[in-house]
Design an enzyme around this catalytic site. Structure first.
Site, PDB file in Angstrom:
ATOM      1  N   LYS A   1       4.656   0.572   9.072  1.00  0.00           N
ATOM      2  CA  LYS A   1       4.736   1.871   8.396  1.00  0.00           C
ATOM      3  C   LYS A   1       4.097   2.973   9.230  1.00  0.00           C
ATOM      4  O   LYS A   1       4.580   4.093   9.259  1.00  0.00           O
ATOM      5  CB  LYS A   1       4.040   1.787   7.029  1.00  0.00           C
ATOM      6  CG  LYS A   1       4.929   1.194   5.954  1.00  0.00           C
ATOM      7  CD  LYS A   1       4.216   1.187   4.611  1.00  0.00           C
ATOM      8  CE  LYS A   1       3.203   0.082   4.572  1.00  0.00           C
ATOM      9  NZ  LYS A   1       2.557  -0.093   3.269  1.00  0.00           N
TER      10      LYS A   1
ATOM     11  N   ARG B   1       5.484 -13.034   9.373  1.00  0.00           N
ATOM     12  CA  ARG B   1       6.063 -11.689   9.288  1.00  0.00           C
ATOM     13  C   ARG B   1       7.431 -11.660   9.920  1.00  0.00           C
ATOM     14  O   ARG B   1       7.649 -12.268  10.959  1.00  0.00           O
ATOM     15  CB  ARG B   1       5.224 -10.753  10.160  1.00  0.00           C
ATOM     16  CG  ARG B   1       4.190  -9.955   9.492  1.00  0.00           C
ATOM     17  CD  ARG B   1       3.529  -9.053  10.531  1.00  0.00           C
ATOM     18  NE  ARG B   1       3.801  -7.671  10.205  1.00  0.00           N
ATOM     19  CZ  ARG B   1       3.212  -7.039   9.198  1.00  0.00           C
ATOM     20  NH1 ARG B   1       2.342  -7.660   8.438  1.00  0.00           N
ATOM     21  NH2 ARG B   1       3.502  -5.787   8.960  1.00  0.00           N
TER      22      ARG B   1
ATOM     23  N   GLU C   1       0.873  -1.161   0.000  1.00  0.00           N
ATOM     24  CA  GLU C   1       0.000   0.000   0.000  1.00  0.00           C
ATOM     25  C   GLU C   1       0.922   1.226   0.000  1.00  0.00           C
ATOM     26  O   GLU C   1       1.839   1.304   0.810  1.00  0.00           O
ATOM     27  CB  GLU C   1      -0.879   0.011   1.265  1.00  0.00           C
ATOM     28  CG  GLU C   1      -1.846   1.178   1.230  1.00  0.00           C
ATOM     29  CD  GLU C   1      -2.727   1.303   2.470  1.00  0.00           C
ATOM     30  OE1 GLU C   1      -2.751   0.376   3.301  1.00  0.00           O
ATOM     31  OE2 GLU C   1      -3.384   2.352   2.574  1.00  0.00           O
TER      32      GLU C   1
END
Ligand code: ATP
Ligand code: MG
Ligand code: MG
Length: 554
Positions: free
Chosen positions: A267, A257, A32
């Site tokens: 982020k 992850r 994103e």
């Protein structure tokens, strides 16, 4: 090969190729554009692009841009730069926003099939109707609207007739499903926000799960790889591609992850460091962003080696900073030429220096790579050594310089400290040493001199700004510390106030010839890189990439 060894996703792909279920592997990396990429993304990039490389397939770069309030072109630009810098080239550059019209048409198709409806519940009501893990949800009172009514309302949602948040489009799946993601998930919401690519064309935006599944199908993605928190979304992913009219059926697989200790891989939180000015920007050399690590002097090869080492699995992937630094060091060891720098100098006068007698030697830029060349290390009557390499009152086992003691100057003679010059407060100001002229290319006679120290001629040294970095946080998991009240504490509290120190140092004249982003080892001190932005040949600026030895082990 250079990518992660056999792991479960490679086995799946090999089976799919063998059985003919898949002809050609097509993966995608789907960030994103709401921030800069970080070390966790590097793992995902190496996985997705690495698989395409290994199996002679393709990997798309897809911007998952369905949350316009947080997204921007700057992030798009930085993401492309970072992926390329890591050494990868995408097949197609795609944007979920390019599919908005098709996504809308698929939504109409679902409404017409009686599989989607417009709901008027607000967010709070929807939460109440959704139920819990223990308790099934309840159907919304709007669930049985007719297809005609739904088509009309959805068209008017698009046309901007309703205020933000007043209506949603939901899939009609099962409010009693054990998996809460299947309890009539919202696939469209009304948001009057300017989009960085579609402008003000849309006031309704599709949700992640719906968009992602259809984008994968449109792009013929064969293996859609994501992190484990999406495992419980997979039934919804499958439901979406099975219930629309589309030829290709992609499949989702999940891996764990990457989490890096003493760091942060989110982020949103990295953005907080930037906007609150705790760092100089997303590419501050202390940031675990790809652009920050680049500026710090990390290499694409070193990061790819790291990604290979951390591997791909479904088990917890919490990694110590020493693993990252070890991979970087390992890569730099053979590619970085070496020079001498003195970070904290004191002057040494060589009292028996004699123009006619005292010689200077050439020194190789790398001990194992003669092709990197060599340069003269000019010895002169006064030199600088590192203040730390002298001790007036040395500890036991000291192998560096002390009053009356001997040490070898790297690439030069053995010297002996004859006199210490101190100021009124007792601080050591300079040293007077003698040269043993028989020791240039040979060992000293009748005694052992173990210590070797680095030095620079005062006439030849040039000044440089050097930035030394330490860990950015003082605790292993800055975003997982709970206070006495059981609440998470703000990770900002755990910033290391001494994470950067800037000093004026002395370096070899070669520094005045270097381009930005040139890597060198400063002998005994670590690997350094000329700063991407602040360095110039006239005013050199070096960032310490990593020390020579692991200083992280406690
Ligand atoms: P963040 O929470 O930092 O915003 P994200 O997962 O929301 O991360 P995206 O831009 O959606 O970020 O991620 C793009 C891809 O990178 C996704 O496929 C995601 O799974 C992967 N990814 C993100 N963070 C990590 C991580 N820490 N380890 C491995 N893969 C990651
Ligand atoms: Mg995301
Ligand atoms: Mg996110």
């Amino acid at each position: 090969d250079q990518f992660a060894d056999n792991h479960f996703i490679r086995s799946i792909i090999e089976d799919d190729l063998q059985s003919g279920k898949c002809q050609r592997v097509i993966t995608r990396f789907p960030p994103e554009p709401n921030g800069y990429l970080h070390i966790g993304h590097a793992k995902s990039i190496c996985l997705n692009f690495g698989l395409a490389y290994i199996y002679d397939g393709l990997c798309n770069l897809r911007f998952d841009d369905t949350n316009p309030e947080k997204e921007s072109d700057e992030y798009v630009r930085s993401i492309k730069e970072d992926v390329q810098w890591l050494g990868f080239q995408w097949n197609e550059e795609c944007f979920a926003s390019d599919y908005f019209e098709r996504l809308y048409e698929y939504a109409l198709e679902l409404i017409k099939a009686g599989k989607a409806y417009v709901d008027d519940l607000d967010a709070e009501e929807m939460r109440q109707y959704r139920g819990t893990l223990m308790e099934p949800g309840k159907n919304s009172p709007y669930r049985e609207r007719t297809i005609e009514e739904n088509l009309d309302l959805f068209a008017r949602m698009r046309a901007g007739e309703f205020p933000d948040g007043s209506k949603t489009l939901r899939l009609k799946i099962d409010m009693a499903a054990g998996n809460i993601n299947l309890r009539d998930p919202v696939i469209y919401r009304i948001r009057r926000v300017h989009h960085h690519r579609t402008g003000d064309k849309w006031v309704i935006y599709p949700m992640y799960d719906y968009t992602h599944a259809i984008s994968d199908a449109i792009e013929n993605i064969t293996h859609s790889l994501c992190t484990l928190e999406f495992e419980s979304h997979r039934p919804l992913y499958d439901w979406v591609v099975e219930n629309i009219e589309i030829a290709h059926q992609p499949h989702q697989y999940e891996f764990s992850r990457l989490e890096l200790l003493y760091s942060i891989t989110s982020k949103r939180k990295l953005n907080q460091l930037v906007v609150q000015d705790h760092v100089s920007g997303w590419d501050d050399p202390r940031m675990p962003t790809i652009s920050g690590m680049r500026r710090r002097g990390y290499t694409p090869e070193g990061l790819r080696l790291f990604a290979k080492r951390v591997g791909i699995s479904k088990s917890e992937n919490v990694v110590d900073m020493s693993v990252l630094e070890g991979a970087i060091r390992e890569d730099l060891e053979s590619v970085a030429p070496r020079m001498i720098a003195v970070l904290n100098p004191i002057k040494v006068e060589l009292i028996n220096f004699d123009e006619a007698l005292t010689q200077s030697r050439e020194a190789p830029f790398h001990p194992h790579h003669p092709e990197m060349g060599e340069r003269l290390m000019p010895l002169t009557k006064t030199i600088y050594i590192e203040a730390d390499d002298f001790a007036l009152d040395p500890p036991k086992g000291w192998q560096r310089l002390t009053l009356g003691g001997e040490v070898r100057l790297r690439y030069s003679y053995v010297i002996k400290c004859e006199e210490v010059v101190q100021d009124a407060s007792g601080r050591v100001v300079s040293l007077k040493c003698s040269i043993d002229h028989d020791t240039l290319a040979s060992k000293p006679q009748g005694r052992k001199v173990k210590g070797v120290i680095h030095w620079l001629s005062t006439e030849h040294a040039v000044s440089a700004t050097v930035r030394l970095y330490d860990r950015l946080f003082t605790v292993e998991r800055p975003d997982a510390v709970r206070g006495d009240d059981g609440q998470y504490r703000d990770f900002i509290e755990f910033l290391n106030p001494a994470s950067v120190t800037e000093i004026d140092a002395l370096v070899e004249p070669v520094a005045n010839t270097l381009a930005p982003e040139t890597r060198y080892q400063f002998e005994r001190l670590g690997y350094f890189v000329t700063d991407r932005y602040d360095h110039s040949a006239e005013n050199p600026v070096f960032n310490r990439t990593v020390t020579l030895r692991d200083t992280w082990q406690t």
